[in-house]
Design a protein around this motif. Structure first.
Motif, PDB file in Angstrom:
ATOM      1  N   ASP A 190       0.811  -1.231   0.000  1.00  0.00           N
ATOM      2  CA  ASP A 190       0.000   0.000   0.000  1.00  0.00           C
ATOM      3  C   ASP A 190       0.839   1.273   0.000  1.00  0.00           C
ATOM      4  O   ASP A 190       0.293   2.371   0.066  1.00  0.00           O
ATOM      5  CB  ASP A 190      -0.902   0.017   1.244  1.00  0.00           C
ATOM      6  N   VAL A 191       2.174   1.136  -0.018  1.00  0.00           N
ATOM      7  CA  VAL A 191       3.031   2.309   0.204  1.00  0.00           C
ATOM      8  C   VAL A 191       3.694   2.790  -1.096  1.00  0.00           C
ATOM      9  O   VAL A 191       4.398   2.016  -1.746  1.00  0.00           O
ATOM     10  CB  VAL A 191       4.135   1.965   1.235  1.00  0.00           C
ATOM     11  N   PRO A 192       3.500   4.055  -1.476  1.00  0.00           N
ATOM     12  CA  PRO A 192       4.211   4.576  -2.656  1.00  0.00           C
ATOM     13  C   PRO A 192       5.717   4.594  -2.386  1.00  0.00           C
ATOM     14  O   PRO A 192       6.143   5.015  -1.300  1.00  0.00           O
ATOM     15  CB  PRO A 192       3.677   6.010  -2.792  1.00  0.00           C
ATOM     16  N   PRO A 193       6.543   4.140  -3.335  1.00  0.00           N
ATOM     17  CA  PRO A 193       7.991   4.053  -3.092  1.00  0.00           C
ATOM     18  C   PRO A 193       8.626   5.365  -2.630  1.00  0.00           C
ATOM     19  O   PRO A 193       9.534   5.352  -1.796  1.00  0.00           O
ATOM     20  CB  PRO A 193       8.555   3.638  -4.457  1.00  0.00           C
ATOM     21  N   ALA A 194       8.150   6.503  -3.139  1.00  0.00           N
ATOM     22  CA  ALA A 194       8.776   7.780  -2.781  1.00  0.00           C
ATOM     23  C   ALA A 194       8.658   8.066  -1.276  1.00  0.00           C
ATOM     24  O   ALA A 194       9.480   8.794  -0.716  1.00  0.00           O
ATOM     25  CB  ALA A 194       8.138   8.914  -3.579  1.00  0.00           C
ATOM     26  N   TYR A 195       7.643   7.469  -0.612  1.00  0.00           N
ATOM     27  CA  TYR A 195       7.457   7.733   0.822  1.00  0.00           C
ATOM     28  C   TYR A 195       8.544   7.101   1.691  1.00  0.00           C
ATOM     29  O   TYR A 195       8.657   7.393   2.865  1.00  0.00           O
ATOM     30  CB  TYR A 195       6.096   7.189   1.278  1.00  0.00           C
ATOM     31  N   LYS A 207      14.571  11.814   0.809  1.00  0.00           N
ATOM     32  CA  LYS A 207      14.758  12.823  -0.244  1.00  0.00           C
ATOM     33  C   LYS A 207      13.406  13.309  -0.771  1.00  0.00           C
ATOM     34  O   LYS A 207      12.410  12.597  -0.699  1.00  0.00           O
ATOM     35  CB  LYS A 207      15.561  12.224  -1.398  1.00  0.00           C
ATOM     36  N   SER A 208      13.389  14.529  -1.339  1.00  0.00           N
ATOM     37  CA  SER A 208      12.149  15.083  -1.872  1.00  0.00           C
ATOM     38  C   SER A 208      11.825  14.438  -3.226  1.00  0.00           C
ATOM     39  O   SER A 208      12.705  13.841  -3.865  1.00  0.00           O
ATOM     40  CB  SER A 208      12.302  16.589  -2.075  1.00  0.00           C
ATOM     41  N   GLY A 209      10.582  14.597  -3.670  1.00  0.00           N
ATOM     42  CA  GLY A 209      10.179  14.095  -4.978  1.00  0.00           C
ATOM     43  C   GLY A 209      11.069  14.669  -6.079  1.00  0.00           C
ATOM     44  O   GLY A 209      11.466  13.971  -7.013  1.00  0.00           O
ATOM     45  N   GLU A 210      11.391  15.956  -5.956  1.00  0.00           N
ATOM     46  CA  GLU A 210      12.245  16.637  -6.946  1.00  0.00           C
ATOM     47  C   GLU A 210      13.632  15.963  -7.016  1.00  0.00           C
ATOM     48  O   GLU A 210      14.139  15.649  -8.087  1.00  0.00           O
ATOM     49  CB  GLU A 210      12.388  18.088  -6.511  1.00  0.00           C
ATOM     50  N   GLU A 211      14.218  15.722  -5.856  1.00  0.00           N
ATOM     51  CA  GLU A 211      15.545  15.076  -5.819  1.00  0.00           C
ATOM     52  C   GLU A 211      15.484  13.657  -6.389  1.00  0.00           C
ATOM     53  O   GLU A 211      16.370  13.226  -7.132  1.00  0.00           O
ATOM     54  CB  GLU A 211      16.038  14.985  -4.372  1.00  0.00           C
ATOM     55  N   LEU A 212      14.419  12.942  -6.052  1.00  0.00           N
ATOM     56  CA  LEU A 212      14.292  11.564  -6.543  1.00  0.00           C
ATOM     57  C   LEU A 212      14.167  11.547  -8.058  1.00  0.00           C
ATOM     58  O   LEU A 212      14.797  10.728  -8.737  1.00  0.00           O
ATOM     59  CB  LEU A 212      13.070  10.877  -5.915  1.00  0.00           C
ATOM     60  N   ARG A 213      13.339  12.463  -8.601  1.00  0.00           N
ATOM     61  CA  ARG A 213      13.155  12.496 -10.069  1.00  0.00           C
ATOM     62  C   ARG A 213      14.447  12.862 -10.783  1.00  0.00           C
ATOM     63  O   ARG A 213      14.752  12.361 -11.851  1.00  0.00           O
ATOM     64  CB  ARG A 213      12.031  13.477 -10.442  1.00  0.00           C
ATOM     65  N   ALA A 214      15.253  13.738 -10.149  1.00  0.00           N
ATOM     66  CA  ALA A 214      16.490  14.178 -10.789  1.00  0.00           C
ATOM     67  C   ALA A 214      17.581  13.096 -10.750  1.00  0.00           C
ATOM     68  O   ALA A 214      18.377  12.982 -11.674  1.00  0.00           O
ATOM     69  CB  ALA A 214      16.996  15.451 -10.113  1.00  0.00           C
ATOM     70  N   HIS A 215      17.614  12.298  -9.687  1.00  0.00           N
ATOM     71  CA  HIS A 215      18.768  11.406  -9.520  1.00  0.00           C
ATOM     72  C   HIS A 215      18.468   9.912  -9.545  1.00  0.00           C
ATOM     73  O   HIS A 215      19.347   9.108  -9.828  1.00  0.00           O
ATOM     74  CB  HIS A 215      19.480  11.743  -8.201  1.00  0.00           C
ATOM     75  N   LEU A 216      17.249   9.512  -9.216  1.00  0.00           N
ATOM     76  CA  LEU A 216      17.018   8.068  -9.086  1.00  0.00           C
ATOM     77  C   LEU A 216      15.964   7.524 -10.044  1.00  0.00           C
ATOM     78  O   LEU A 216      15.726   6.323 -10.080  1.00  0.00           O
ATOM     79  CB  LEU A 216      16.614   7.727  -7.633  1.00  0.00           C
ATOM     80  N   LEU A 217      15.293   8.407 -10.801  1.00  0.00           N
ATOM     81  CA  LEU A 217      14.236   7.905 -11.683  1.00  0.00           C
ATOM     82  C   LEU A 217      14.841   7.359 -12.975  1.00  0.00           C
ATOM     83  O   LEU A 217      15.738   7.935 -13.527  1.00  0.00           O
ATOM     84  CB  LEU A 217      13.244   9.036 -11.981  1.00  0.00           C
TER      85      LEU A 217
END
Ligand code: NDP
Length: 326
Positions: free
Chosen positions: A307-312, A316-326
Motif C-alpha cells: 500500500d506504500v508509494p515508493p517515494a514515501y 529525499k524530496s520528490g524533486e531530488e528523486l526524479r532528478a537522480h534516481l528515476l
C-alpha cells in the motif's frame, strides 16, 4: 521523526542502529518487558523503559517499531499498541497475515492510527517483487528460494532435542534448481528439489549422536521433506564459524508473451545479507518514514508494503528523486 522501539532483541538492536543513521529520525525510548536495568542498549542517552509505562509516551512518539517475535509476541502486541501509537512490525507467519491484518486494522481505525504489518524482506521486499512481477507477467510462474542462510526457527527446533547443547541450521538453495529457473525451463519443483538443510550440532557429553541425527532428519514439517546433512562439531568451532546471522534469497517470475507465447522473460530479484536482523530493520525504518507520511496525510488503519508509494520511503524530496534516481 520521533521513533520508539518495543522489544530489544536482534531486531530491536538493528532498529536502533538504523534510526541512529537516519538524518531525519530520533530514537526517543526503548520499551521492554524485562527489568530495564538489565537491558543494555547502544545509545547511552536514550532511556530504557518498562513496557507498563508505555502509555505515558503516547504523544511523544510518531512511530513505534515493534520488534517482538512473530510466534507469540506480535499477534497480541501490534493490535494492543496500535491503540496508542502508529506502529510497524515484521510479522512473518505468512499463513496468519490476513488474521493479523484484520486485528491491527480494527485497533488502528478505532484509535485513529496507521499500523503497517509484515515489513522486512520476506514478507516485505520479496512480496513487493512477487506482486510487481505477477502484474507484469500474468502468464507465468513464481519461484522463491531462501538462503544460504540461518533459519532461527529450525535452529530452535534442533536445540529442543534431548542431548543437544547448541545448534545452527542453514537453508541452502539447490543450485541445479536455480539454474533451471534462470534458463527459462519453468520446472515443476517439489520442496525437496528446491532446498537442502545443513545442521551443525554441539552435543552434550555422552549424548547419543545417532539418535539426535535421526530425530533431526525425521522431524515433521521442519526436516522430513528435505535432504538434510547433520554435522557434529565442538563448541569452539561452533563459536568461531557459526555465530553469524547471514541470510538471503531469490524471487523469480518466469513468464511468456507473444501471439504464440513464443517469448520468455525472467525477472530475478536477489538478496545476499551479512546480517538478517540489520537488513530487516533497515527496511522497517524506511517504512516507518512512510507510516508517518501516510498518517500526516490522513490515512488510517492497517497497511502492508503493497500500500506504500515508493517515494514515501526516502528522506529525499520528490524533486531530488526524479532528478537522480528515476
Ligand atoms: P529475538 O528473539 O532476538 O527478540 C524477540 C523478543 O524477545 C525481543 O523483542 C525481546 O522482548 C525478547 N528478548 C530478546 N532478548 C532477550 C533476552 N536476552 N532475555 C529475554 N528476552 C529477550 O527475535 P529477533 O529480533 O531476532 O526477531 C523478531 C522477529 O522478527 C522474528 O520472530 C521474525 O518473525 C521476525 N523477522 C521478520 C523478517 C521479515 O523479513 N519480515 C526477517 C527477520 C525476522 P523484550 O525486550 O520485551 O523482552
Amino acid at each position: 521523526m520521533k521513533i520508539g522501539i518495543i522489544g530489544y532483541g536482534n531486531l530491536g538492536r538493528g532498529v536502533e542502529i538504523a534510526v541512529n543513521a537516519a538524518p531525519d529520525m530520533e530514537l526517543v525510548a526503548v520499551f521492554t518487558r524485562r527489568d530495564p536495568s538489565t537491558v543494555s542498549i547502544i545509545s547511552k542517552d536514550v532511556p530504557v523503559v518498562n513496557i507498563n509505562e508505555v502509555a505515558d509516551w503516547k504523544d511523544k512518539i510518531d512511530v513505534m517499531v515493534l520488534c517482538g517475535g512473530s510466534a507469540t509476541d506480535l499477534p497480541t502486541q501490534t493490535p494492543e499498541y496500535a491503540k496508542l501509537f502508529n506502529v510497524i512490525d515484521s510479522f512473518d507467519t505468512h499463513a496468519r497475515i490476513p488474521e493479523h491484518f484484520a486485528n491491527v486494522d480494527k485497533a488502528a481505525k478505532e484509535s485513529d492510527h496507521v499500523g503497517l504489518i509484515s515489513c522486512g524482506w520476506d514478507p516485505g521486499l520479496f512480496s513487493l517483487n512477487r506482486v510487481y512481477a505477477n502484474a507484469i507477467l500474468p502468464d507465468g510462474k513464481d519461484y522463491t528460494f531462501w538462503g544460504k542462510g540461518v533459519s532461527q526457527g529450525h535452529s530452535d527446533a534442533v536445540r529442543r532435542i534431548e542431548g543437544v547443547k547448541n545448534a545452527k541450521q542453514y537453508t541452502i538453495p539447490v543450485e541445479a534448481a536455480l539454474e533451471a529457473v534462470r534458463n527459462g525451463e519453468n520446472p515443476e519443483l517439489t520442496t525437496r528439489d528446491k532446498h537442502t538443510r545443513e545442521v551443525f550440532v554441539v552435543a552434550k557429553e555422552g549424548a547419543d549422536k545417532a539418535r539426535i541425527e535421526k530425530e533431526i532428519k525425521e522431524m515433521p514439517n521442519y526436516f522430513d521433506e528435505y535432504n538434510t546433512t547433520v554435522h557434529f562439531i565442538d563448541e569452539d568451532e561452533f563459536n568461531k564459524n557459526h555465530s553469524g546471522m547471514a541470510h538471503g534469497g531469490f524471487v523469480f517470475r518466469s513468464g511468456r508473451t507473444g501471439v504464440n507465447k513464443e517469448n520468455n522473460h525472467i525477472i530475478e530479484y536477489s538478496l545476499k545479507l551479512d546480517s538478517n536482523p540489520e537488513f530487516t530493520t533497515s527496511v522497517l525504518v524506511a517504512y516507518a518514514r512512510a507510516v508517518k507520511r501516510m498518517y500526516d496525510e490522513g490515512q488510517r488503519g492497517c497497511k502492508t508494503v503493497l500500500d506504500v508509494p515508493p517515494a514515501y520511503l526516502s528522506e529525499k524530496s520528490g524533486e531530488e528523486l526524479r532528478a537522480h534516481l528515476l
